[in-house]
Write a protein that holds these residues in place. Structure first.
Motif, PDB file in Angstrom:
ATOM      1  N   HIS A  98       0.832  -1.207   0.000  1.00  0.00           N
ATOM      2  CA  HIS A  98       0.000   0.000   0.000  1.00  0.00           C
ATOM      3  C   HIS A  98       0.863   1.252   0.000  1.00  0.00           C
ATOM      4  O   HIS A  98       2.000   1.242   0.428  1.00  0.00           O
ATOM      5  CB  HIS A  98      -0.888   0.037   1.244  1.00  0.00           C
ATOM      6  CG  HIS A  98      -2.087  -0.847   1.145  1.00  0.00           C
ATOM      7  ND1 HIS A  98      -3.085  -0.835   2.073  1.00  0.00           N
ATOM      8  CD2 HIS A  98      -2.438  -1.776   0.219  1.00  0.00           C
ATOM      9  CE1 HIS A  98      -4.020  -1.722   1.735  1.00  0.00           C
ATOM     10  NE2 HIS A  98      -3.650  -2.307   0.614  1.00  0.00           N
ATOM     11  N   MET A 109      -5.248   5.341   1.339  1.00  0.00           N
ATOM     12  CA  MET A 109      -4.297   4.274   1.089  1.00  0.00           C
ATOM     13  C   MET A 109      -4.752   3.572  -0.164  1.00  0.00           C
ATOM     14  O   MET A 109      -5.934   3.331  -0.356  1.00  0.00           O
ATOM     15  CB  MET A 109      -4.334   3.244   2.214  1.00  0.00           C
ATOM     16  CG  MET A 109      -3.706   3.686   3.468  1.00  0.00           C
ATOM     17  SD  MET A 109      -3.396   2.233   4.461  1.00  0.00           S
ATOM     18  CE  MET A 109      -3.380   2.987   6.059  1.00  0.00           C
ATOM     19  N   HIS A 132       3.722   0.750   2.819  1.00  0.00           N
ATOM     20  CA  HIS A 132       3.686  -0.293   3.840  1.00  0.00           C
ATOM     21  C   HIS A 132       3.056  -1.544   3.278  1.00  0.00           C
ATOM     22  O   HIS A 132       2.468  -1.520   2.184  1.00  0.00           O
ATOM     23  CB  HIS A 132       2.933   0.180   5.088  1.00  0.00           C
ATOM     24  CG  HIS A 132       1.522   0.596   4.786  1.00  0.00           C
ATOM     25  ND1 HIS A 132       1.211   1.872   4.377  1.00  0.00           N
ATOM     26  CD2 HIS A 132       0.367  -0.093   4.800  1.00  0.00           C
ATOM     27  CE1 HIS A 132      -0.100   1.943   4.167  1.00  0.00           C
ATOM     28  NE2 HIS A 132      -0.638   0.763   4.409  1.00  0.00           N
ATOM     29  N   MET A 134       0.303  -4.566   3.925  1.00  0.00           N
ATOM     30  CA  MET A 134      -0.915  -4.780   4.669  1.00  0.00           C
ATOM     31  C   MET A 134      -1.234  -6.265   4.606  1.00  0.00           C
ATOM     32  O   MET A 134      -1.488  -6.801   3.528  1.00  0.00           O
ATOM     33  CB  MET A 134      -2.022  -3.992   3.956  1.00  0.00           C
ATOM     34  CG  MET A 134      -3.026  -3.410   4.857  1.00  0.00           C
ATOM     35  SD  MET A 134      -2.432  -1.902   5.586  1.00  0.00           S
ATOM     36  CE  MET A 134      -2.869  -2.258   7.264  1.00  0.00           C
ATOM     37  N   HIS A 181      -9.028   0.611   6.486  1.00  0.00           N
ATOM     38  CA  HIS A 181      -8.942  -0.821   6.274  1.00  0.00           C
ATOM     39  C   HIS A 181     -10.078  -1.607   6.898  1.00  0.00           C
ATOM     40  O   HIS A 181     -10.025  -2.821   6.940  1.00  0.00           O
ATOM     41  CB  HIS A 181      -7.597  -1.348   6.742  1.00  0.00           C
ATOM     42  CG  HIS A 181      -6.507  -0.873   5.841  1.00  0.00           C
ATOM     43  ND1 HIS A 181      -5.763   0.226   6.124  1.00  0.00           N
ATOM     44  CD2 HIS A 181      -6.083  -1.331   4.653  1.00  0.00           C
ATOM     45  CE1 HIS A 181      -4.906   0.427   5.151  1.00  0.00           C
ATOM     46  NE2 HIS A 181      -5.070  -0.492   4.243  1.00  0.00           N
TER      47      HIS A 181
HETATM   48 CU   LIG Z   1      -2.675   0.060   4.105  1.00  0.00          CU
END
Ligand SMILES: [Cu+2]
Length: 183
Positions: A98, A109, A132, A134, A181
């Motif tokens: 992401h 994101m 990052h 996920m 998320h």
């Molecule tokens: Cu993310």
């Protein structure tokens, strides 16, 4: 005859420092080897081809959480760019790359399309609030202090197994993971 006597003595004297020097240099070698191993253990890094992965870590999640973040630094020591294409782990159904950004004043994101480029001779840090990983569809909650394995696949360097160290929930104090998320 009498002038032959001092010779072995002189030889012995001159020869004496050698064995202890050898012992000393052996001891130094052992020490250097030990020292060389220590930073590797602390730094917790993995290598494949020209790619180095430093300190993969994740965060403990609250009960019922379906996602967890994954962070590490990728270093490309090669003379050509490479790409991080995919990640897999037993801890979750999927692992996505992401990217965080601001669109129309709102933090968002989104998945990184086509993999994450690691420039030749450069590095990319995956960290809270930036690129990052996920882990989505968690099969269990990562617990602080444990490690879990994952496989990273690069376009050129190939696949490498790494271990994510699970750190505390409040690590870095950033709550970006709670944002977009909840699916
Ligand atoms: Cu993310």
């Amino acid at each position: 005859m009498s002038n032959l006597l001092p010779k072995p003595q002189a030889f012995a004297l001159r020869g004496a420092p050698l064995p202890s020097l050898q012992r000393l240099s052996l001891a130094l070698c052992v020490l250097l080897l030990l020292l060389a191993c220590i930073p590797a253990a602390i730094a917790h890094e993995f290598k494949v081809g020209d790619i180095e992965i430093e300190h993969p870590w994740s965060r403990a999640t609250p009960p019922g959480a379906k996602v967890a973040g994954g962070y590490f630094t990728v270093i490309n020591k090669g003379s050509a760019p490479d790409r991080l294409l995919s990640i897999s782990s037993d801890i979750s159904d999927k692992a996505e790359l992401h990217e965080m950004g601001v669109k129309d004043g709102v933090m968002t994101m989104r998945p990184v399309e086509g993999g994450l480029e690691i420039p030749a001779g450069g590095k990319v840090a995956l960290k809270p609030g930036a690129y990052h990983l996920m882990f989505t569809g968690l099969k269990r909650q990562p617990k602080q202090g444990e490690k879990f394995p994952a496989t990273l696949t690069f376009e050129k360097a190939g696949s490498v197994k790494v271990e994510f160290v699970v750190e505390g929930m409040g690590e870095t104090g950033s709550d970006d993971m709670d944002m977009d998320h909840a699916e």
